[in-house]
Each structure stands twice: as C-alpha cells, then as structure tokens.
Design a protein around this motif. Structure first.
Motif, PDB file in Angstrom:
ATOM      1  N   SER A   1      40.150  56.789  23.863  1.00  7.40           N
ATOM      2  CA  SER A   1      39.866  56.330  22.366  1.00  7.40           C
ATOM      3  C   SER A   1      39.513  54.882  22.438  1.00  7.40           C
ATOM      4  CB  SER A   1      40.927  56.415  21.415  1.00  7.40           C
ATOM      5  OG  SER A   1      42.285  55.991  22.085  1.00  7.40           O
ATOM      6  N   LYS A   2      39.521  54.314  23.728  1.00 11.14           N
ATOM      7  CA  LYS A   2      39.421  52.842  23.564  1.00 11.14           C
ATOM      8  C   LYS A   2      38.253  52.507  24.499  1.00 11.14           C
ATOM      9  CE  LYS A   2      43.908  50.963  23.407  1.00 11.14           C
ATOM     10  NZ  LYS A   2      44.939  52.101  23.305  1.00 11.14           N
ATOM     11  N   HIS A   3      37.702  51.286  23.928  1.00 12.11           N
ATOM     12  CA  HIS A   3      36.354  50.786  24.540  1.00 12.11           C
ATOM     13  C   HIS A   3      36.937  49.897  25.725  1.00 12.11           C
ATOM     14  CE1 HIS A   3      33.524  51.634  21.181  1.00 12.11           C
ATOM     15  NE2 HIS A   3      34.549  51.772  20.475  1.00 12.11           N
ATOM     16  N   GLY A   4      35.896  49.596  26.530  1.00  5.62           N
ATOM     17  CA  GLY A   4      36.009  48.656  27.600  1.00  5.62           C
ATOM     18  C   GLY A   4      35.893  49.293  29.042  1.00  5.62           C
ATOM     19  N   LEU A   5      35.575  48.462  29.944  1.00  4.24           N
ATOM     20  CA  LEU A   5      35.088  48.986  31.332  1.00  4.24           C
ATOM     21  C   LEU A   5      36.511  49.525  31.956  1.00  4.24           C
ATOM     22  CD1 LEU A   5      32.783  46.044  32.365  1.00  4.24           C
ATOM     23  CD2 LEU A   5      32.273  48.386  31.648  1.00  4.24           C
ATOM     24  N   SER A   6      36.341  50.474  32.714  1.00  2.18           N
ATOM     25  CA  SER A   6      37.570  50.713  33.651  1.00  2.18           C
ATOM     26  C   SER A   6      37.734  49.686  34.822  1.00  2.18           C
ATOM     27  CB  SER A   6      37.429  51.954  34.585  1.00  2.18           C
ATOM     28  OG  SER A   6      36.466  51.686  35.428  1.00  2.18           O
ATOM     29  N   SER A   7      38.921  49.613  35.083  1.00  5.25           N
ATOM     30  CA  SER A   7      39.320  48.361  36.133  1.00  5.25           C
ATOM     31  C   SER A   7      38.204  48.323  37.408  1.00  5.25           C
ATOM     32  CB  SER A   7      40.885  48.626  36.584  1.00  5.25           C
ATOM     33  OG  SER A   7      41.617  48.730  35.666  1.00  5.25           O
ATOM     34  N   GLU A   8      37.895  49.413  38.030  1.00  5.23           N
ATOM     35  CA  GLU A   8      37.006  49.298  38.849  1.00  5.23           C
ATOM     36  C   GLU A   8      35.635  48.833  38.662  1.00  5.23           C
ATOM     37  OE1 GLU A   8      38.439  52.740  37.804  1.00  5.23           O
ATOM     38  OE2 GLU A   8      39.940  52.014  39.195  1.00  5.23           O
ATOM     39  N   GLU A   9      35.297  48.959  37.331  1.00  6.24           N
ATOM     40  CA  GLU A   9      33.920  48.516  37.122  1.00  6.24           C
ATOM     41  C   GLU A   9      33.793  47.067  36.855  1.00  6.24           C
ATOM     42  OE1 GLU A   9      31.981  52.337  34.563  1.00  6.24           O
ATOM     43  OE2 GLU A   9      33.637  51.160  33.608  1.00  6.24           O
ATOM     44  N   VAL A  10      34.930  46.459  36.776  1.00  3.38           N
ATOM     45  CA  VAL A  10      35.105  44.859  36.170  1.00  3.38           C
ATOM     46  C   VAL A  10      34.183  43.998  37.364  1.00  3.38           C
ATOM     47  CG1 VAL A  10      36.411  42.859  35.787  1.00  3.38           C
ATOM     48  CG2 VAL A  10      36.970  45.002  34.866  1.00  3.38           C
ATOM     49  N   ILE A  11      34.685  44.104  38.366  1.00  2.00           N
ATOM     50  CA  ILE A  11      34.039  42.996  39.339  1.00  2.00           C
ATOM     51  C   ILE A  11      32.602  43.292  39.534  1.00  2.00           C
ATOM     52  CG2 ILE A  11      33.963  42.329  41.793  1.00  2.00           C
ATOM     53  CD1 ILE A  11      36.569  41.343  40.988  1.00  2.00           C
ATOM     54  N   PRO A  12      32.009  44.620  39.886  1.00  5.03           N
ATOM     55  CA  PRO A  12      30.550  44.720  39.837  1.00  5.03           C
ATOM     56  C   PRO A  12      29.729  44.300  38.615  1.00  5.03           C
ATOM     57  CG  PRO A  12      31.789  46.773  40.380  1.00  5.03           C
ATOM     58  CD  PRO A  12      32.626  45.828  40.351  1.00  5.03           C
ATOM     59  N   PHE A  13      30.360  44.448  37.495  1.00  8.06           N
ATOM     60  CA  PHE A  13      29.841  44.228  36.182  1.00  8.06           C
ATOM     61  C   PHE A  13      29.737  42.586  35.951  1.00  8.06           C
ATOM     62  CE2 PHE A  13      30.506  42.864  31.613  1.00  8.06           C
ATOM     63  CZ  PHE A  13      29.275  43.307  31.136  1.00  8.06           C
ATOM     64  N   ILE A  14      30.894  41.874  36.210  1.00  8.91           N
ATOM     65  CA  ILE A  14      30.641  40.612  36.273  1.00  8.91           C
ATOM     66  C   ILE A  14      29.707  39.984  37.158  1.00  8.91           C
ATOM     67  CG2 ILE A  14      32.054  38.394  36.862  1.00  8.91           C
ATOM     68  CD1 ILE A  14      34.348  39.657  35.261  1.00  8.91           C
ATOM     69  N   LYS A  15      29.466  40.479  38.184  1.00  7.67           N
ATOM     70  CA  LYS A  15      28.440  39.966  39.248  1.00  7.67           C
ATOM     71  C   LYS A  15      27.331  40.206  38.759  1.00  7.67           C
ATOM     72  CE  LYS A  15      30.937  40.352  43.686  1.00  7.67           C
ATOM     73  NZ  LYS A  15      31.471  41.431  44.881  1.00  7.67           N
ATOM     74  N   SER A  16      27.176  41.244  38.225  1.00  5.18           N
ATOM     75  CA  SER A  16      25.880  41.455  37.645  1.00  5.18           C
ATOM     76  C   SER A  16      25.402  40.601  36.491  1.00  5.18           C
ATOM     77  CB  SER A  16      25.658  43.070  37.059  1.00  5.18           C
ATOM     78  OG  SER A  16      26.185  43.064  35.761  1.00  5.18           O
ATOM     79  N   LEU A  17      26.094  39.792  35.876  1.00  5.18           N
ATOM     80  CA  LEU A  17      25.805  38.630  34.904  1.00  5.18           C
ATOM     81  C   LEU A  17      25.349  37.449  35.214  1.00  5.18           C
ATOM     82  CD1 LEU A  17      29.215  39.484  32.599  1.00  5.18           C
ATOM     83  CD2 LEU A  17      26.896  40.421  32.449  1.00  5.18           C
ATOM     84  N   ARG A  18      25.154  37.202  36.620  1.00  2.59           N
ATOM     85  CA  ARG A  18      24.776  35.941  37.211  1.00  2.59           C
ATOM     86  C   ARG A  18      23.341  35.407  36.411  1.00  2.59           C
ATOM     87  NH1 ARG A  18      25.726  33.112  41.615  1.00  2.59           N
ATOM     88  NH2 ARG A  18      26.795  35.143  42.467  1.00  2.59           N
ATOM     89  N   PRO A  19      22.519  36.354  36.133  1.00  2.00           N
ATOM     90  CA  PRO A  19      21.197  35.904  35.507  1.00  2.00           C
ATOM     91  C   PRO A  19      21.298  35.464  34.254  1.00  2.00           C
ATOM     92  CG  PRO A  19      21.086  38.290  36.653  1.00  2.00           C
ATOM     93  CD  PRO A  19      22.329  37.734  36.572  1.00  2.00           C
ATOM     94  N   PHE A  20      22.297  35.687  33.430  1.00  2.00           N
ATOM     95  CA  PHE A  20      22.141  35.413  32.309  1.00  2.00           C
ATOM     96  C   PHE A  20      23.005  33.980  32.009  1.00  2.00           C
ATOM     97  CE2 PHE A  20      23.195  40.083  31.940  1.00  2.00           C
ATOM     98  CZ  PHE A  20      21.721  40.387  31.690  1.00  2.00           C
ATOM     99  N   GLU A  21      22.174  33.178  31.840  1.00  2.00           N
ATOM    100  CA  GLU A  21      22.480  31.746  31.804  1.00  2.00           C
ATOM    101  C   GLU A  21      23.311  31.063  30.559  1.00  2.00           C
ATOM    102  OE1 GLU A  21      17.844  30.954  30.712  1.00  2.00           O
ATOM    103  OE2 GLU A  21      18.842  30.762  32.867  1.00  2.00           O
ATOM    104  N   ASN A  22      23.110  31.752  29.602  1.00  2.00           N
ATOM    105  CA  ASN A  22      24.065  31.510  28.234  1.00  2.00           C
ATOM    106  C   ASN A  22      25.432  32.041  28.277  1.00  2.00           C
ATOM    107  OD1 ASN A  22      21.831  29.938  27.345  1.00  2.00           O
ATOM    108  ND2 ASN A  22      21.007  31.647  26.361  1.00  2.00           N
ATOM    109  N   ILE A  23      25.786  33.119  29.280  1.00  2.00           N
ATOM    110  CA  ILE A  23      27.032  33.739  29.298  1.00  2.00           C
ATOM    111  C   ILE A  23      28.031  32.975  30.245  1.00  2.00           C
ATOM    112  CG2 ILE A  23      28.422  35.913  29.794  1.00  2.00           C
ATOM    113  CD1 ILE A  23      26.010  37.371  28.251  1.00  2.00           C
ATOM    114  N   ARG A  24      29.218  32.642  29.759  1.00  2.00           N
ATOM    115  CA  ARG A  24      30.267  32.299  30.628  1.00  2.00           C
ATOM    116  C   ARG A  24      31.429  33.352  30.417  1.00  2.00           C
ATOM    117  NH1 ARG A  24      34.720  28.892  29.376  1.00  2.00           N
ATOM    118  NH2 ARG A  24      35.259  27.838  31.054  1.00  2.00           N
TER     119      ARG A  24
END
Ligand SMILES: *Cc1c(COP(=O)(O)O)cnc(C)c1O
Length: 226
Positions: free
Chosen positions: A129-152
């Motif tokens: 019932s809950k939203h959100g990434l699984s623990s395993e997905e977090v690090i790869p997801f964050i690494k994939s955000l590098r191109p987004f210069e407006n996101i911290r």
C-alpha cells in the motif's frame, strides 16, 4: 480542540526525552506541522505558536493555504506527487519529500527555476500500500539523478508500517538511517543527503532516537477537523 501551543509543549517534552535517550541535540530536529486535515485558521494558529514549517500532501490543499499564508511558513510537499501537478506547486515549496521515480525527477527539473530540495521516498517495509522505492533501488536511483541540475537530494523519507510492534518500527527507521549514511559516503555534490524525514504522531519519539531530522506531525500537533 486543544490549543496548538499546548500540543507543541507536550511534543517538545517527548522530543527532549528522546534526545536525552539518544544523546542528540533537540535543535537538530525540525517539526513539520502537517495541516492536511485542518483549516487555514488552524494552520495560522500553528504559525503563531512558533511552528515554522508546514506540510501538505495534496496540491489543492497546499495552494489554498498558500494563497493566504504565502511565504510565512516554509512549505513541504509530503504526499504522492503526480507529474502533471508539479508545475502548480514547484515555486511554492522548499522541500518535496516524495521523489520516487525518474519521470517525476525529470518534471521537477524541467519546471524548477531554482534548485529544489528533494527527499527520496523509501518504502522500507515493502508494504504494497505504500509508495516509494525499495531500499535496494535507492542508490542506483540517486546516482541516475546527476544530470538534473535543479535537483538537490536533501535526504530520505519514509513512513513506518502501521503496527504496535515498536521493534518493527525502529527497524524501519534504522534501515533508513543506514541507507542515508550510505548515500552520504558516495560524496555526490548533488546529494548531500543530510535529512531523515521520518516519524509521525504515533512514532516520532522512536524516529528521533533513530536519527530523524524532520518529523511530520499532524494529529498530535494541529489535530483533525472535518
Ligand atoms: C498525514 C501524514 C503525516 C502526519 O500524520 P499524523 O499521524 O496525523 O501525524 C505525516 N506524513 C505523511 C506523508 C502524511 O501523509
């Protein structure tokens, strides 16, 4: 309803106890008043009582209150966010606690006129019932955000499972803390990841003992109106 000021006093006592137990400084903990169940008047009362941060989980609720309260509070968006709603809230909020997918990151990045503080929502307990990434997905997801210069990436957020089992709740929060520490060790400039947004009315003491820096409190702070 009880005065917000009285509720704050009680909450501060619990915060102080939890901080003593875990040798933390109460100044490290930011209280976000979740005003989704209450009127604009009640939200104003919270501000007058010294609350600096308000959280809403729907764009309509946020916009209604924002029209009146404007930049008096620091605004936090804490709910599931549909990509098409991003443009309505993006220039009003300081923090988005519910980043959980790449398409949403893309939209936030596109619509933002300045850096937006985002917290990655993690479904630590794996409840359907809950939203959100699984623990395993977090690090790869964050690494994939590098191109987004407006996101911290300011931190991680979770909701504990609905249970009376304190051990299960604690485990959820400590897992999020360990994950946060892991992200910090990556030393990514776009992901300082200092914040742990965890703990609500029923479990914020445990969350603080486990390292919460932002607690999101609705019922215990401003109550519920219909
Ligand atoms: C409603 C809500 C809260 C506050 O819940 P209470 O139990 O009333 O304190 C916190 N976080 C999120 C994401 C919420 O939707």
């Amino acid at each position: 309803m009880k005065k917000v000021a009285d509720n704050i006093e009680q909450i501060n006592q619990v915060i102080n106890q939890a901080c003593q137990k875990s040798m933390r400084n109460p100044d490290e903990i930011r209280i976000i008043a979740v005003t989704k169940y209450v009127s604009i008047d009640r939200a104003s009362e919270a501000l007058e009582a010294g609350v600096a941060d308000l959280g809403e989980n729907r764009d309509e609720g946020l916009l209604q209150k924002w029209e009146v309260l404007r930049d008096k509070p620091v605004w936090h968006y804490i709910g599931t966010l549909q990509s098409r709603k991003v443009k309505h809230i993006i220039d009003k909020v300081e923090y988005i606690h519910s980043l959980d997918r790449l398409s949403l990151a893309q939209e936030i990045n596109k619509r933002a006129n300045k850096t937006v503080n985002c917290l990655v929502q993690v479904n630590v307990s794996g409840e359907q019932s809950k939203h959100g990434l699984s623990s395993e997905e977090v690090i790869p997801f964050i690494k994939s955000l590098r191109p987004f210069e407006n996101i911290r990436i300011a931190g991680l957020m979770t909701m504990a499972p609905l249970t009376d089992d304190e051990h299960v709740i604690r485990e959820c929060f400590s897992t999020l803390r360990e994950l946060r520490n892991e992200v910090q060790r990556l030393n990514l400039t776009f992901a300082p990841c200092q914040e742990l947004s965890m703990g609500m009315s029923n479990d914020f003491a445990i969350a603080i003992e486990e390292g919460a820096t932002m607690i999101r409190i609705g019922t215990a702070l401003v109550g519920e109106e219909d």
